[in-house]
Design an enzyme around this catalytic site. Structure first.
Site, PDB file in Angstrom:
ATOM      1  N   VAL A   1       0.845  -1.197   0.000  1.00  0.00           N
ATOM      2  CA  VAL A   1       0.000   0.000   0.000  1.00  0.00           C
ATOM      3  C   VAL A   1       0.881   1.248   0.000  1.00  0.00           C
ATOM      4  CG1 VAL A   1      -1.761   1.308   1.244  1.00  0.00           C
ATOM      5  CG2 VAL A   1      -1.864  -1.199   1.184  1.00  0.00           C
ATOM      6  N   LYS A   2       0.630   2.110  -0.953  1.00  0.00           N
ATOM      7  CA  LYS A   2       1.422   3.327  -1.121  1.00  0.00           C
ATOM      8  C   LYS A   2       0.665   4.505  -0.510  1.00  0.00           C
ATOM      9  CE  LYS A   2       4.114   5.192  -5.019  1.00  0.00           C
ATOM     10  NZ  LYS A   2       4.137   5.202  -6.498  1.00  0.00           N
TER      11      LYS A   2
END
Length: 223
Positions: free
Chosen positions: A91-92
């Site tokens: 997850v960015k």
């Protein structure tokens, strides 16, 4: 240093993956939107999830997918949805106050986080302390404002080594092959780059000239 492709294009990923040197992929909302716009397809939640799964199955390594929410609670919810799509998803999150809050919560749940839009060593330190698995300093964008992207990367790598922080450095916003060389020499764990730059890594005029000469010499003597 591992090499990642910064793209959402399956065609580009398949091409570079066939070389046997691709370790992962980074994406962002802009890259994803461009792919769906080019295909003339609606960017629904189901289509997006299917596209991410296809990327994961193609590359076989970490795939960073970025949230679009701006508040921590919404980031956490979106991050959970992204992580549920495929085990390879990272997850960015943006390196903001809300991003740090979300990073702490997601990482505590065992979800890997890549903190992006990093432009200072202090931001990288905060991201690492919040539990990020990856920090992504932007070399090219720092160079664009007449600062030194390489110096930023050096500071971050050295700081992480001195502090013994369990986080990997992704050299991002790479504009040309020299950025890749610089990242490798400065100790980055990963360099992520556009398809065009990845192709440029292999190109050198003397290689083409040498190959042409070898083939010409062979034609002269072969039976």
């Amino acid at each position: 240093m591992e090499l990642y492709l910064d793209t959402a294009s399956l065609e580009e990923i398949r091409e570079i993956a066939a070389w046997g040197v691709l370790s992962g992929v980074t994406t962002n909302p802009t890259l994803v939107a461009k792919v769906f716009a080019a295909k003339g397809e609606a960017l629904t939640e189901e289509a997006f999830a299917a596209h991410l799964r296809a990327i994961c199955e193609t590359v076989g390594g970490p795939v960073s997918a970025e949230v679009t929410a701006l508040e921590a609670e919404a980031m956490v919810a979106e991050g959970r949805r992204l992580a549920a799509i495929h085990p390879q998803i990272v997850v960015k999150l943006p390196t903001t106050e809300e991003g740090l809050k979300a990073c702490k919560r997601l990482s505590a749940e065992g979800i890997r986080v890549n903190m992006t839009l990093i432009f200072s060593a202090n931001q990288a330190l905060l991201a690492a302390r919040a539990g990020a698995s990856y920090v992504s300093p932007f070399l090219g964008r720092v160079d664009d404002i007449s600062w030194d992207g390489g110096e930023l990367l050096r500071e971050i790598v050295e700081m992480i080594q001195v502090q013994d922080l369990p986080v990997k450095v992704i050299a991002a916003s790479i504009r040309h092959p020299r950025h890749v060389t610089e990242a490798a020499l400065l100790g980055a764990d990963i360099a992520t780059m556009p398809h065009a730059v990845f192709k440029q890594l292999l190109k050198h005029p003397l290689t083409d000239i040498g190959l042409k000469r070898f083939l010409e010499d062979w034609e002269k003597v072969k039976p």
